[in-house]
Scaffold this active site. Structure first.
Site, PDB file in Angstrom:
ATOM      1  N   ASP A 207     -59.172  -0.203 -48.032  1.00 41.93           N
ATOM      2  CA  ASP A 207     -58.073  -0.698 -47.570  1.00 41.93           C
ATOM      3  C   ASP A 207     -58.050  -2.218 -47.346  1.00 41.93           C
ATOM      4  O   ASP A 207     -59.402  -2.814 -47.103  1.00 41.93           O
ATOM      5  CB  ASP A 207     -57.344  -0.112 -46.342  1.00 41.93           C
TER       6      ASP A 207
ATOM      7  N   LYS B 266     -52.748  -2.856 -48.916  1.00 44.64           N
ATOM      8  CA  LYS B 266     -51.784  -3.838 -49.040  1.00 44.64           C
ATOM      9  C   LYS B 266     -51.761  -4.918 -48.170  1.00 44.64           C
ATOM     10  O   LYS B 266     -52.390  -5.024 -47.010  1.00 44.64           O
ATOM     11  CB  LYS B 266     -50.463  -2.948 -48.639  1.00 44.64           C
TER      12      LYS B 266
ATOM     13  N   MET C 176     -48.573  -3.491 -35.364  1.00 46.85           N
ATOM     14  CA  MET C 176     -47.721  -3.965 -36.495  1.00 46.85           C
ATOM     15  C   MET C 176     -46.461  -4.550 -35.928  1.00 46.85           C
ATOM     16  O   MET C 176     -45.610  -3.991 -36.443  1.00 46.85           O
ATOM     17  CB  MET C 176     -47.558  -2.714 -37.345  1.00 46.85           C
TER      18      MET C 176
END
Length: 255
Positions: free
Chosen positions: A37, A58, A171
């Site tokens: 990742d 991503k 996040m």
């Protein structure tokens, strides 16, 4: 060589390459293919020079692979190559999709294994001398995702703001203004808050302020994702440690 195709989901830790477990290193050394990742420190791939390395991460909503494609890639590579390691930042069972990937692989007949990682929600604050619990400061802690799959602020932040617990938000930078507003509404404008960007890495940045002043500090330091937000009295422990060190540790003499 594995008689049965195998998936091992491996936690890479928070970013510092030394914060990966021995078991994780052994899994990398035995892998045929590694799917990694965006938040994984690429230096860890050096433990698997013999393996095929495929980036499937991503950044800011830009996907190299959709989740369904990753699931299919895991199964196809496992059946053609043997042992697949899915290398994910932090701990894959803490706001990662490791559980979903393990379940899908198992349903497709793969042998599956999970190697836990050191979660960033605990280790990143700890590396900056911020405990999530401390006697007389915090008896518990919340770990919350700042952004749900619907791209909204989690309602749990509102509930957490009412408590006396430490609140760790992952996040959540894009929702910082909303987070600040919730804590202000609970009369916590002077509560300390820390934001740690790229925690444990060489490019780490730390901003410490109060709920009332944190947005100015973020602007001043240009703090951005990936970052962890920590709210609570425990943040003061970092300053206390710095004060003690300044008082008792003699500066090195420059010859």
């Amino acid at each position: 060589m594995y008689k049965t195709p195998k998936l091992t989901v491996v936690g890479a830790g928070p970013g510092d390459v030394e914060l990966i477990t021995l078991k994780a290193i052994k899994a990398l050394q035995n892998a045929s293919v590694i799917l990694y990742d965006a938040l994984v420190n690429k230096e860890l791939l050096e433990y698997a020079p013999q393996a095929e390395h495929i980036f499937v991460g991503k950044r800011k909503g830009c996907y190299s692979y959709q989740q369904e494609q990753i699931n299919e890639l895991i199964v196809s590579r496992a059946k053609s190559h043997g042992h697949i390691v899915r290398l994910k930042g932090g701990d894959p069972f803490v706001f990662g999709r490791g559980a979903e990937e393990l379940e899908y692989a198992a349903e497709q007949g793969l042998e599956v294994e999970m190697v836990p990682g050191i979660s960033s929600c605990l280790s990143v604050p700890a590396a900056q001398n911020i405990p999530v619990t401390k006697r007389d400061s915090a008896e518990s802690f919340w770990v919350i995702t700042g952004t749900t799959k619907e791209h909204k602020l989690s309602n749990d932040v509102r509930l957490a703001a009412k408590s006396s617990a430490t609140v760790v938000i992952l996040m959540g930078m894009s929702k910082l203004s909303q987070i600040v507003a919730l804590f202000k509404k609970e009369g916590k404008s002077e509560t300390p808050i820390a934001i740690i960007q790229n925690g444990t890495r060489t490019d780490e940045k730390v901003g410490v302020a109060t709920i009332a002043s944190i947005e100015k500090e973020v602007e001043r330091q240009e703090l951005a994702n990936p970052a962890i937000i920590i709210v609570g009295e425990v943040v003061r422990h970092r300053e206390r440690i710095l004060e003690i060190q300044e008082k008792y540790i003699e500066p090195e003499l420059v010859l």
